[in-house]
Design an enzyme around this catalytic site. Structure first.
Site, PDB file in Angstrom:
ATOM      1  N   GLY A 251      40.744  45.429  39.644  1.00  0.00           N
ATOM      2  CA  GLY A 251      41.776  45.624  38.831  1.00  0.00           C
ATOM      3  C   GLY A 251      40.609  47.170  37.729  1.00  0.00           C
ATOM      4  N   GLY A 252      40.257  46.341  36.801  1.00  0.00           N
ATOM      5  CA  GLY A 252      40.046  46.636  35.113  1.00  0.00           C
ATOM      6  C   GLY A 252      38.484  47.546  35.801  1.00  0.00           C
TER       7      GLY A 252
ATOM      8  N   GLU B 261      50.521  40.205  39.633  1.00  0.00           N
ATOM      9  CA  GLU B 261      51.934  40.938  38.729  1.00  0.00           C
ATOM     10  C   GLU B 261      53.308  40.500  39.203  1.00  0.00           C
ATOM     11  OE1 GLU B 261      49.070  43.655  38.057  1.00  0.00           O
ATOM     12  OE2 GLU B 261      47.661  41.920  37.061  1.00  0.00           O
TER      13      GLU B 261
ATOM     14  N   GLU C  89      43.249  36.786  45.445  1.00  0.00           N
ATOM     15  CA  GLU C  89      43.141  37.063  43.633  1.00  0.00           C
ATOM     16  C   GLU C  89      43.450  35.663  42.701  1.00  0.00           C
ATOM     17  OE1 GLU C  89      43.019  41.385  43.311  1.00  0.00           O
ATOM     18  OE2 GLU C  89      44.727  40.796  42.862  1.00  0.00           O
TER      19      GLU C  89
ATOM     20  N   HIS D 275      51.440  41.637  45.426  1.00  0.00           N
ATOM     21  CA  HIS D 275      50.612  41.109  43.808  1.00  0.00           C
ATOM     22  C   HIS D 275      50.910  40.304  42.765  1.00  0.00           C
ATOM     23  CE1 HIS D 275      47.753  41.424  40.614  1.00  0.00           C
ATOM     24  NE2 HIS D 275      46.664  42.046  40.866  1.00  0.00           N
TER      25      HIS D 275
ATOM     26  N   ASN E 114      42.624  48.914  42.331  1.00  0.00           N
ATOM     27  CA  ASN E 114      43.599  48.319  41.943  1.00  0.00           C
ATOM     28  C   ASN E 114      44.242  49.192  40.396  1.00  0.00           C
ATOM     29  OD1 ASN E 114      46.801  48.272  41.469  1.00  0.00           O
ATOM     30  ND2 ASN E 114      46.265  45.550  41.685  1.00  0.00           N
ATOM     31  N   TRP E 115      44.618  50.434  41.174  1.00  0.00           N
ATOM     32  CA  TRP E 115      44.943  51.156  38.658  1.00  0.00           C
ATOM     33  C   TRP E 115      45.920  50.102  38.451  1.00  0.00           C
ATOM     34  CZ3 TRP E 115      43.787  57.001  39.374  1.00  0.00           C
ATOM     35  CH2 TRP E 115      42.468  57.440  39.748  1.00  0.00           C
ATOM     36  N   LYS E 116      46.386  49.891  38.848  1.00  0.00           N
ATOM     37  CA  LYS E 116      47.676  48.503  37.760  1.00  0.00           C
ATOM     38  C   LYS E 116      48.642  50.129  37.479  1.00  0.00           C
ATOM     39  CE  LYS E 116      46.031  44.521  37.902  1.00  0.00           C
ATOM     40  NZ  LYS E 116      45.178  43.387  37.917  1.00  0.00           N
TER      41      LYS E 116
ATOM     42  N   SER F  46      38.361  39.415  38.450  1.00  0.00           N
ATOM     43  CA  SER F  46      37.135  40.312  36.577  1.00  0.00           C
ATOM     44  C   SER F  46      36.030  40.441  37.872  1.00  0.00           C
ATOM     45  CB  SER F  46      37.259  38.709  36.378  1.00  0.00           C
ATOM     46  OG  SER F  46      37.825  38.849  35.113  1.00  0.00           O
TER      47      SER F  46
ATOM     48  N   GLY G  89      42.469  39.558  34.550  1.00  0.00           N
ATOM     49  CA  GLY G  89      42.190  39.949  33.946  1.00  0.00           C
ATOM     50  C   GLY G  89      41.600  39.629  32.150  1.00  0.00           C
TER      51      GLY G  89
HETATM   52  P1  13P Z   1      40.971  42.376  37.682  1.00  0.00           P
HETATM   53  O1  13P Z   1      39.682  42.953  38.286  1.00  0.00           O
HETATM   54  O2  13P Z   1      41.321  43.382  36.459  1.00  0.00           O
HETATM   55  O3  13P Z   1      41.213  40.870  37.450  1.00  0.00           O
HETATM   56  O4  13P Z   1      42.375  42.502  38.191  1.00  0.00           O
HETATM   57  C1  13P Z   1      42.242  41.480  39.302  1.00  0.00           C
HETATM   58  C2  13P Z   1      43.753  42.589  40.006  1.00  0.00           C
HETATM   59  O5  13P Z   1      44.807  42.162  39.725  1.00  0.00           O
HETATM   60  C3  13P Z   1      42.803  43.730  41.443  1.00  0.00           C
HETATM   61  O6  13P Z   1      44.846  43.724  42.010  1.00  0.00           O
END
Ligand code: 13P
Length: 249
Positions: free
Chosen positions: A233-234, A96, A166, A94, A9-11, A212, A172
């Site tokens: 994510g990251g 977020e 998640e 998600h 997920n590149w966000k 993470s 993050g």
């Molecule tokens: P991180 O891997 O950056 O913690 O993000 C996880 C995430 O929200 C994937 O959708």
């Protein structure tokens, strides 16, 4: 044996040029053949992703979808647009989106149904906040969310859904749930799906872990009995670390 599925997920990261660069680098990586690898770039990079990933096994997903089919909904993107852009997967709900855009289980459920009805695969997110975990209500929260997002989805469609657990406190933050903590909730989700559907259906549903996930913790997390993949994510913003997670399966 359930499939292993790793989605990135590149966000809200990478403009078109940066996306092209990352995708070109990803294409050069050797990825384990038995694992499904998915990238979910921002909308603006989807067509570029299709062009670059042509002939590659990497699949394409979007990060959200509108509930509306078309019309006067400024800023929204419909499922038909995502389909025609080449997406096979859509992340819905998600944390977020829940936090910043106040998305409810009900809305997320409707979006998941919209995705399924159009022949795409929803990656539906659930997870508790730090406050909820510390308050000892993780099980209650995750149960309510899973029931809510799966409401009215018949067994034959349920098996197509990917659930991403998640924990919000692990997103993050660099704080990963321990493999045992994650497995505990994944098992709870599997048991709940068994009661909502059947053992056969529950056994087919892919449940990813997200929060993470990094190359150095992926292997241990992914070796847990009920963890069938990861939503990253990251660490998916670098081709080598995304590939290392895929190859940790
Ligand atoms: P991180 O891997 O950056 O913690 O993000 C996880 C995430 O929200 C994937 O959708």
């Amino acid at each position: 044996m359930r499939k292993k599925i790793i989605a990135g997920n590149w966000k809200m990261n990478k403009d078109v040029e940066e996306s092209a660069q990352l995708l070109e680098e990803l294409k050069k990586q050797t990825l384990a053949p038995g694992v499904t690898a998915i990238v979910c770039p921002p909308y603006t990079s989807l067509t570029e992703a299709v062009r670059i990933l042509k002939g590659s096994s990497i699949q394409l997903g979007a990060q959200d979808v509108s509930l509306q089919d078309d019309g006067a909904y400024t800023g929204e993107i419909s499922i038909r647009m995502l389909k025609s852009a080449g997406c096979s997967y859509v992340i819905v709900g998600h944390s977020e989106r829940r936090q910043y855009f106040k998305e409810s289980d009900e809305l997320i459920n409707a979006k998941a149904k919209k995705v399924l009805a159009n022949g795409l695969t929803p990656i539906v997110c659930v997870g508790e906040t730090l406050q909820e975990r510390e308050g000892g209500i993780t099980e209650k929260i995750v149960t309510t969310q899973v029931k809510g997002v799966m409401a009215g989805i018949p067994a034959e469609d349920a098996a197509k859904v990917i659930i991403a657990y998640e924990p919000v406190w692990a997103i993050g933050t660099g704080k990963t749930a321990s493999p045992a903590q994650a497995q505990e909730v994944h098992k709870l989700i599997r048991t709940l799906l068994t009661s909502l559907y059947s053992a056969t259906v529950a056994d087919e549903i892919v449940v990813q872990y997200g929060g993470s996930v990094k190359p150095d913790n992926a292997k241990e997390l992914l070796s847990q009995l009920d963890i069938d993949g990861a939503l990253v994510g990251g660490a998916c913003l670098k081709a080598d670390s995304f590939a290392a997670i895929v190859n940790a399966c």
